[in-house]
Every structure is written in structure tokens, then in C-alpha cells.
Design an enzyme around this catalytic site. Structure first.
Site: not given
Length: 192
Positions: A40, A65, A137, A140, A163, A172
Site C-alpha cells: 500500500r 493496515k 491501490h 495493488r 490480508h 479478486y
């Protein structure tokens, strides 16, 4: 569906960056690192010189994050671009951060906007038509879609992106609808 670019467009934009100036050299390294690791914007800005392990080909990513540090692989092309930037183009200032602004006062990027501007500028310069969303992003999402399209295991994609939940990465898989059709089983009752 997350906004994303075709991988050919991402490659074309990166390849269009001339690494003949310090800014071009930095921008190429920025785009390659974003596009090949899926980090990110804030994670990119937090990378310090000491976070690159040249021997193992890895980058230590902090301040994620999810508040968990992680390690991402450093592809050979990306490592070469980073080395070129560090050795030939990075301003000679006393800063531990990898990427620096060339605009005075020279130093690390303090917010997301400059990195997003670099990405937008370089994508446009590469001939990519941009929608409303066009920052780090976008790269990404494009990487994640590319990896799913290559049939990489979903847990591998989740680990790369940092994640915590596989459900976040499952977004995705929706992008790979054509691949889902290939593996669908025939209806047991025949054609209705």
C-alpha cells in the site's frame, strides 16, 4: 469489483518510464515496487533503507493496515531498479527512508498524495486511460487480479497482500469469472 488495470497496461506504463533522470529512476522504482509486491501507499512511504534484504531478496514491510509487519519478495527487476535509484538517483541526505521527494525540502513523503500523483502521472504517460481511482491501490488490485488470473493459490495472494482473512482476498476471485466457467461441473440433470 475493484478497479484494476490489464497487466499489459501496467507493464507498458512501467516500461515507458525513462530512467535517465533522478525523478524517472525513482518513479520507475516506485511503480515496480508497488506493482510487484502489492504494498500500500503508506507501506511504501514507511520503507527504510535497512528494510531491504538484498541477500534474501525480500522487503520488510512495517506499519501495515492490519498492524502486522510482513515480508514481501523482491523480484530481480524490482531489486535492480531500487539499486539503481539508491546508487544513482536518491538525494544525498541523511534520511533512513527509501523514497524521498525531490521537491524542497528534500525528505520522505509525508502523506499519500505525492505517491498517488507519481502513479497517476506515470500511468497516463504510459498511455493508460484512468478512471476515477488511480493511485497505488490501483496497482495493488491489478497485481492481485493478475495473480488470481495465473491461478496462484488464493492463500498465497492473501499472504502477499497482507490480508488477515481469506474472504478479503476472495474479492479478486470474482474477477476471474471466465476461469470459474472452465472448472464448473456439468449440471447433473443434463440440459434443462
Amino acid at each position: 469489483m475493484p478497479p484494476r488495470l490489464a497487466w499489459d497496461d501496467v507493464r507498458h506504463a512501467i516500461d515507458a518510464i525513462g530512467a535517465t533522470t533522478p525523478v524517472g529512476t525513482r518513479d520507475r522504482a516506485v511503480l515496480l515496487l508497488l506493482a510487484t509486491t502489492g504494498i500500500r501507499n503508506g507501506e511504501l512511504r514507511a520503507i527504510r533503507l535497512r528494510d531491504i534484504d538484498w541477500r534474501t531478496g525480500e522487503v520488510f514491510v512495517r506499519r501495515t493496515k492490519g498492524k502486522r509487519d510482513r515480508v514481501v519478495p523482491l523480484l530481480e527487476e524490482t531489486g535492480a531498479a531500487l539499486a539503481d535509484y539508491i546508487l544513482r538517483a536518491r538525494p544525498r541526505v541523511d534520511s533512513p527512508y527509501l523514497f524521498l521527494s525531490f521537491t524542497p525540502p528534500v525528505g520522505p513523503f509525508k502523506c499519500a498524495a505525492p505517491v498517488s500523483r507519481i502513479v497517476r502521472k506515470r500511468l497516463r504517460h504510459g498511455g493508460v486511460e484512468l478512471g476515477r481511482v488511480a493511485g497505488a491501490h490501483l496497482l495493488r488490485h491489478s497485481l492481485a487480479t493478475q495473480l488470481v488470473g495465473q491461478r496462484r493459490p488464493i492463500n498465497e495472494v492473501a499472504d502477499l497482500l497482507g490480508h488477515r482473512s481469506i474472504n478479503t482476498t476472495a474479492l479478486y476471485v470474482k474477477v476471474a469469472a471466465s476461469q470459474l466457467a472452465e472448472v464448473a461441473l456439468p449440471f447433473p440433470g443434463g440440459v434443462a
